[in-house]
Design a protein around this motif. Structure first.
Motif, short mmCIF file in Angstrom:
data_model
loop_
_atom_site.label_atom_id
_atom_site.label_comp_id
_atom_site.label_asym_id
_atom_site.label_seq_id
_atom_site.Cartn_x
_atom_site.Cartn_y
_atom_site.Cartn_z
N GLY A 138 27.14 -13.33 -11.88
CA GLY A 138 25.71 -13.72 -11.79
C GLY A 138 25.58 -14.63 -13.11
N ALA A 139 26.31 -15.26 -13.48
CA ALA A 139 26.30 -16.33 -14.65
C ALA A 139 25.77 -17.74 -14.04
CB ALA A 139 27.62 -16.33 -15.40
N LEU A 140 25.50 -18.72 -15.02
CA LEU A 140 25.12 -20.08 -14.40
C LEU A 140 26.37 -20.78 -14.56
CD1 LEU A 140 21.49 -20.69 -16.08
CD2 LEU A 140 22.30 -19.83 -14.10
N VAL B 195 26.00 -28.70 -11.66
CA VAL B 195 24.92 -28.73 -10.97
C VAL B 195 24.04 -30.21 -10.74
CG1 VAL B 195 24.32 -26.30 -10.33
CG2 VAL B 195 23.70 -27.35 -12.54
N GLY C 127 16.07 -23.24 -6.44
CA GLY C 127 17.14 -22.60 -7.59
C GLY C 127 17.75 -23.91 -8.55
N GLN D 172 18.58 -29.31 -17.38
CA GLN D 172 18.50 -29.67 -15.89
C GLN D 172 17.19 -30.35 -15.21
OE1 GLN D 172 19.60 -26.36 -13.20
NE2 GLN D 172 21.36 -25.76 -14.56
N ARG E 204 25.18 -10.24 -0.89
CA ARG E 204 25.81 -11.41 -1.97
C ARG E 204 26.56 -10.71 -3.16
NH1 ARG E 204 21.13 -15.80 -3.12
NH2 ARG E 204 22.18 -15.48 -5.30
P1 AMP Z 1 20.68 -18.77 -6.15
O1 AMP Z 1 21.13 -18.56 -4.94
O2 AMP Z 1 19.74 -19.94 -6.53
O3 AMP Z 1 20.43 -17.69 -6.74
O4 AMP Z 1 22.31 -19.26 -7.10
C1 AMP Z 1 23.31 -18.17 -7.07
C2 AMP Z 1 24.35 -18.78 -7.98
O5 AMP Z 1 24.53 -19.99 -8.05
C3 AMP Z 1 23.51 -18.49 -9.39
O6 AMP Z 1 23.50 -17.19 -9.90
C4 AMP Z 1 24.46 -19.51 -10.25
O7 AMP Z 1 25.80 -18.90 -10.37
C5 AMP Z 1 24.66 -20.53 -9.28
N1 AMP Z 1 23.56 -21.66 -9.57
C6 AMP Z 1 22.70 -21.93 -8.62
N2 AMP Z 1 21.89 -22.83 -8.90
C7 AMP Z 1 22.21 -23.09 -10.32
C8 AMP Z 1 21.74 -24.03 -11.36
N3 AMP Z 1 20.46 -24.71 -11.22
N4 AMP Z 1 22.17 -23.98 -12.49
C9 AMP Z 1 23.22 -23.06 -12.85
N5 AMP Z 1 23.92 -22.19 -11.68
C10 AMP Z 1 23.15 -22.21 -10.81
#
Ligand code: AMP
Length: 218
Positions: free
Chosen positions: A59-61, A67, A88, A95, A160
Motif C-alpha cells: 500500500g505504498a506509493l 508513474v 489515481g 506528479q 486487492r
Molecule cells: P489505486 O488503484 O489508484 O489505489 O492504486 C493502487 C496502487 O498503485 C497504489 O497503492 C500505489 O502503490 C500505486 N499507484 C497508483 N497510482 C500511483 C501514483 N499516482 N503514484 C504512486 N503510486 C501509485
C-alpha cells in the motif's frame, strides 16, 4: 476541439474506479488509471510488474518518476488525443507538476474531489472485490453474495492485496500527507469541484455528470 483532461481525486474506496468507468462511458473519455496499469503489469509478470509488486502489496506509493513516465506514455497513444480521465494520478504535488508538463498547453480542464470520510473508507474497503480481467468493482455489497466470477466478463473476482487492514491505514495516511495538498493546488487554479462520495453510487454518478455537463462535456 481542444482535448479535455479530467482528474478525479479521492481516497481509496471513495468510488473513483466505479465512477470513472461510468463517466468515461457517458462522455466518451479514455480512462487512465495508474493503479490499473500497475496491477496489470503485476498480473502479467512483466519487468515493471516484478519491480512494483511489493510496493503495491504494502500500500505504498511507487516513485513519481515511474508513474510520470507511465502517464506520459499513455497520453502518447492515439486514443488519448482527445484527452482522458485520470484516476489515481496525480497523487503528489511533483506528479501534478509533471502532469502540467505532459499535457503542455492543453493542461488540466477540471478536477473533481470525490469526498468520503475515513470511517466510511474503513467500512467499505474490507468488502471490496474487483475483477482481475475487466476491473469491474464490487463495493458496499454483502461479500457472501459475491461469487468468485465476474458478472460482466466471467473473469476472476478477487480482493486487492492492498485492501488489507494495515495497507488501508497506510494509504489513508499517505492520502493525508501527499494528496490532500493537491486539493489546494487545484482550488487555487479554480479547477476544483467537490462532490459527496458518500451518497448511493447512482446519485454520485448523476452529480458527477451534472458537473461534467456544466463544464462543457457532452
Ligand atoms: P489505486 O488503484 O489508484 O489505489 O492504486 C493502487 C496502487 O498503485 C497504489 O497503492 C500505489 O502503490 C500505486 N499507484 C497508483 N497510482 C500511483 C501514483 N499516482 N503514484 C504512486 N503510486 C501509485
Amino acid at each position: 476541439m481542444a482535448p479535455l483532461n479530467l482528474v478525479l481525486l479521492g481516497k481509496q474506496g471513495a468510488g473513483k474506479g466505479t465512477q470513472s468507468q461510468r463517466l468515461c462511458a457517458t462522455f466518451g473519455l479514455v480512462h487512465i488509471s495508474t493503479g490499473d496499469i500497475l496491477r496489470a503489469a503485476v498480473a502479467a509478470g512483466s519487468a515493471l510488474g516484478r519491480e512494483v509488486a511489493a510496493v503495491l502489496d504494502a500500500g505504498a506509493l511507487v516513485s513519481d518518476d515511474l508513474v510520470n513516465e507511465l502517464v506520459r506514455e499513455r497520453f502518447a497513444q492515439p486514443d488519448a488525443v482527445h484527452g482522458g480521465l485520470l484516476d489515481g494520478f496525480p497523487r503528489t504535488i511533483p506528479q501534478a507538476r509533471a502532469l502540467d508538463e505532459i499535457l503542455g498547453e492543453n493542461g488540466v480542464s477540471l478536477v473533481i474531489n470525490l469526498e468520503l470520510p475515513d470511517e466510511r473508507v474503513l467500512e467499505r474497503l474490507p468488502s471490496r472485490r474487483v475483477c482481475q480481467e475487466c476491473g469491474t468493482i464490487y463495493s458496499d455489497v454483502d461479500i457472501s453474495a459475491v461469487s468468485g466470477t465476474c458478472e460482466v466478463c466471467g473473469g476472476d473476482v478477487i480482493q486487492r492485496s492492498d485492501d488489507q487492514p494495515e495497507a488501508i491505514t497506510r494509504r489513508l495516511e499517505m492520502f493525508r500527507r501527499d494528496t490532500v495538498p493537491l486539493i489546494d493546488f487545484y482550488r487555487d487554479r479554480s479547477l476544483l469541484v467537490t462532490v459527496d462520495g458518500d451518497a448511493p453510487p447512482d446519485d454520485v454518478t448523476a452529480a458527477l455528470e451534472s458537473v461534467g455537463r456544466n463544464r462543457g462535456l457532452a
